[in-house]
Design a protein around this motif. Structure first.
Motif, mmCIF file in Angstrom:
data_model
loop_
_atom_site.group_PDB
_atom_site.id
_atom_site.type_symbol
_atom_site.label_atom_id
_atom_site.label_comp_id
_atom_site.label_asym_id
_atom_site.label_seq_id
_atom_site.Cartn_x
_atom_site.Cartn_y
_atom_site.Cartn_z
ATOM 1 N N UNK A 45 0.802 -1.134 0.007
ATOM 2 C CA UNK A 45 0.088 -0.012 -0.069
ATOM 3 C C UNK A 45 0.911 1.203 0.199
ATOM 4 N N UNK A 46 2.147 1.252 0.020
ATOM 5 C CA UNK A 46 3.120 2.352 -0.087
ATOM 6 C C UNK A 46 3.321 3.006 -1.529
ATOM 7 N N UNK A 47 2.968 4.224 -1.315
ATOM 8 C CA UNK A 47 3.004 5.153 -2.396
ATOM 9 C C UNK A 47 4.633 5.692 -2.530
ATOM 10 N N UNK A 48 5.366 4.970 -3.046
ATOM 11 C CA UNK A 48 6.823 5.048 -2.884
ATOM 12 C C UNK A 48 7.223 6.107 -3.812
ATOM 13 N N UNK A 49 6.725 6.335 -4.811
ATOM 14 C CA UNK A 49 7.462 7.457 -5.925
ATOM 15 C C UNK A 49 6.678 8.712 -5.745
ATOM 16 N N UNK A 50 6.995 9.579 -5.026
ATOM 17 C CA UNK A 50 6.544 10.710 -4.656
ATOM 18 C C UNK A 50 6.445 11.734 -6.163
ATOM 19 N N UNK A 51 5.311 12.443 -6.323
ATOM 20 C CA UNK A 51 4.167 12.844 -5.677
ATOM 21 C C UNK A 51 3.214 11.879 -6.068
ATOM 22 N N UNK A 52 3.263 10.785 -6.929
ATOM 23 C CA UNK A 52 2.210 9.686 -7.477
ATOM 24 C C UNK A 52 1.905 9.115 -6.041
ATOM 25 N N UNK A 53 0.342 8.890 -6.018
ATOM 26 C CA UNK A 53 -0.237 8.161 -5.116
ATOM 27 C C UNK A 53 -0.233 6.534 -5.387
ATOM 28 N N UNK A 54 0.354 6.188 -6.677
ATOM 29 C CA UNK A 54 0.455 4.951 -7.121
ATOM 30 C C UNK A 54 1.041 3.747 -6.270
ATOM 31 N N UNK A 55 0.506 2.567 -6.024
ATOM 32 C CA UNK A 55 0.841 1.579 -5.120
ATOM 33 C C UNK A 55 1.021 0.410 -5.910
ATOM 34 N N UNK A 56 1.658 -0.773 -5.395
ATOM 35 C CA UNK A 56 1.738 -1.934 -5.957
ATOM 36 C C UNK A 56 0.251 -2.629 -5.875
ATOM 37 N N UNK A 57 -0.345 -2.587 -4.678
ATOM 38 C CA UNK A 57 -1.685 -3.127 -4.617
ATOM 39 C C UNK A 57 -2.682 -2.342 -5.552
ATOM 40 N N UNK A 58 -2.297 -1.042 -5.662
ATOM 41 C CA UNK A 58 -3.352 -0.392 -6.766
ATOM 42 C C UNK A 58 -3.137 -0.674 -8.320
ATOM 43 N N UNK A 59 -1.816 -1.013 -8.354
ATOM 44 C CA UNK A 59 -1.664 -1.583 -9.775
ATOM 45 C C UNK A 59 -2.157 -2.971 -10.068
ATOM 46 N N UNK A 60 -2.260 -3.726 -9.254
ATOM 47 C CA UNK A 60 -2.954 -5.185 -9.186
ATOM 48 C C UNK A 60 -4.502 -5.032 -9.452
ATOM 49 N N UNK A 61 -4.969 -4.012 -8.620
ATOM 50 C CA UNK A 61 -6.424 -3.665 -8.890
ATOM 51 C C UNK A 61 -6.579 -3.238 -10.100
ATOM 52 N N UNK A 62 -5.832 -2.152 -10.517
ATOM 53 C CA UNK A 62 -6.243 -1.634 -11.877
ATOM 54 C C UNK A 62 -6.225 -2.517 -13.006
ATOM 55 N N UNK A 63 -5.000 -3.382 -12.905
ATOM 56 C CA UNK A 63 -4.737 -4.174 -14.010
ATOM 57 C C UNK A 63 -6.097 -5.405 -13.981
ATOM 58 N N UNK A 64 -6.847 -5.760 -12.842
ATOM 59 C CA UNK A 64 -7.901 -6.598 -12.890
ATOM 60 C C UNK A 64 -9.027 -5.705 -13.461
#
Length: 175
Positions: A45-64
Motif C-alpha cells: 500500500x506504500x506510495x513510494x514514488x512521490x508525488x504519485x499515489x500509485x501503489x503495488x496493490x493499486x496496480x494489481x487492482x487496476x490491471x484486474x
C-alpha cells in the motif's frame, strides 16, 4: 517452456503470432505478480514514488479492471460492473478492508476469464468500443490482435512503475 531464474515463463524465440502474443502477455502478468511477491500488506500500500499515489496493490487492482474492460466489456460485449465498485473508475483506490489476497484472487479470476473468452477467437475477431474509447482509437471496434498488443503495452508500462515502487520499498531491482 523455458523460465527465468525467478520462475517467469520466457516467451518463445520463434512461434506463430497468437502464441507469441499470449506468451508475452503471460510474461508481463507474471512480472507484475513477481513485483508484489514477498511484501507485507503495508508495503503493498506504500506510495513510494512521490508525488504519485500509485501503489503495488493499486496496480494489481487496476490491471484486474483493465483485464475486465478489454476482454469482457470490449471483446465479449458483456455488461459487467467495475471489479472494485463503480466509484473506482480505474481500480487504483485502496480500501483498508481489501487486502492483497482478495485483490490477487480478483485479478487472477479476470485473467482466467479473459483467457476463456478469447480461447477460440481469431486474432481478427473484433470487439466493440465504448463511445469514449472509439473517440480515442478512431474506430468503433478493435481486433483481438489490437487488444492483446494493447494489453502487453499496458502491463509493460505499469511493470515499469512497479519496478520503481518495489525498488523504493525494499531495494529489489530487476525482473
Amino acid at each position: 517452456m523455458h523460465t527465468t531464474p525467478d520462475g517467469r515463463p520466457v516467451p518463445p524465440a520463434h512461434a506463430d503470432e497468437r502464441s507469441m502474443l499470449e506468451a508475452w502477455l503471460d510474461f508481463h502478468r507474471a512480472t507484475l505478480a513477481l513485483k508484489c511477491s514477498g511484501l507485507e500488506d503495508d508495503q503493498l500500500r506504500l506510495a513510494a514514488v512521490s508525488p504519485s499515489p500509485m501503489t503495488l496493490l493499486g496496480l494489481v487492482q487496476h490491471m484486474a479492471e483493465v483485464e475486465r474492460n478489454w476482454f469482457k466489456r470490449v471483446f465479449a460485449g458483456q455488461d459487467v460492473p467495475r471489479v472494485f465498485g463503480e466509484g473506482d473508475l480505474h481500480g487504483f483506490d485502496l480500501q483498508p478492508e481489501r487486502g492483497f489476497d482478495e485483490v490477487m484472487s480478483a485479478w487472477q479470476a479476470e485473467v482466467a476469464q479473459g483467457r476463456e473468452l478469447i480461447a477460440e477467437a481469431s486474432l481478427d475477431d473484433s470487439g466493440h468500443l465504448s463511445e469514449h474509447e472509439a473517440g480515442l482509437v478512431g474506430d468503433q471496434g478493435v481486433s483481438l490482435r489490437w487488444i492483446m498488443v494493447h494489453m502487453i503495452e499496458e502491463y509493460a508500462r505499469h511493470n515499469g512503475h512497479a519496478d520503481l515502487i518495489r525498488e523504493r520499498i525494499d531495494g529489489v531491482t530487476g525482473s
